[in-house]
Scaffold this motif. Structure first.
Motif, short mmCIF file in Angstrom:
data_model
loop_
_atom_site.label_atom_id
_atom_site.label_comp_id
_atom_site.label_asym_id
_atom_site.label_seq_id
_atom_site.Cartn_x
_atom_site.Cartn_y
_atom_site.Cartn_z
N LEU A 209 -12.07 -4.55 1.34
CA LEU A 209 -13.30 -5.32 0.76
C LEU A 209 -14.52 -4.63 0.58
N HIS A 210 -14.57 -3.46 1.16
CA HIS A 210 -15.82 -2.54 1.05
C HIS A 210 -16.22 -2.21 -0.53
N PRO A 211 -17.29 -2.19 -0.78
CA PRO A 211 -17.73 -2.00 -2.16
C PRO A 211 -17.29 -0.84 -2.74
N ASP A 212 -17.18 0.22 -2.14
CA ASP A 212 -16.89 1.65 -2.42
C ASP A 212 -15.12 1.73 -2.41
N ALA A 213 -14.73 0.81 -1.98
CA ALA A 213 -13.14 0.95 -2.02
C ALA A 213 -12.56 1.28 -3.45
#
Length: 172
Positions: free
Chosen positions: A60-64
């Motif tokens: 769920l990390h924005p950079d994923a």
């Protein structure tokens, strides 16, 4: 410092293009305008969705997926090294047990549905949220260091709860 308190309830008059009253960021017509006309979500629907979501592999990390270490792990929604350990006895906490839809259907009173059980702190309050790298790096300030009162640490604890809500709301 003046803080703004947002009222989060249906408004008497809304135009289709207005931002929705629920603060989702979506336009009202794409969010809550026809919500009451949608089919009701049953308890069975939520159980099926949660079972399917256990196979979730997206971080769920924005950079994923950039810098991801692989599949999403069982991330904690409550701080493990301080909060859970503080209330644990022999590395276990009390948790509401889960019961299958079929088991719940057979019960006729709420007391028999709710079961309290001991759960190891590694499994308590987890959901498939972040890959190992992002979970470790993002929450390091509140997991590995002594607690410091700061806006950043408060934000990180809030982010965990918000991530869990985001995950659950995207199940259905």
């Amino acid at each position: 410092m003046i803080e703004t308190i947002f009222e989060c309830h249906p408004q008497p008059k809304m135009r289709k293009g207005d931002k929705c009253w629920c603060l989702s960021g979506y336009r009202w017509k794409d969010c809550h305008m026809n919500r009451e006309k949608l089919p009701k979500i049953t308890l069975e629907d939520t159980h099926k969705a949660e079972a399917t979501a256990q196979q979730n592999t997206q971080c769920l990390h924005p950079d994923a997926p950039h810098n991801c270490s692989g599949n999403a792990i069982r991330s904690h929604s409550v701080q493990k090294n301080a909060s859970l350990k503080a209330i644990a006895k022999k590395s276990h906490v009390l948790s509401m047990g889960t019961m299958s839809w079929g088991e719940m259907e057979k019960r006729d009173d709420v007391k028999s549905i709710i079961k309290i059980k001991k759960l190891g702190i590694n499994k308590a309050s987890t959901f498939p949220g972040f890959c190992n790298y992002h979970d470790t790096e993002l929450f390091k300030p509140v997991e590995t260091k002594g607690w410091k009162h700061s806006k950043r640490n408060a934000f990180l604890l809030s982010l965990r709860a918000i991530s869990l809500e985001y995950f659950k709301k995207n199940l259905l």
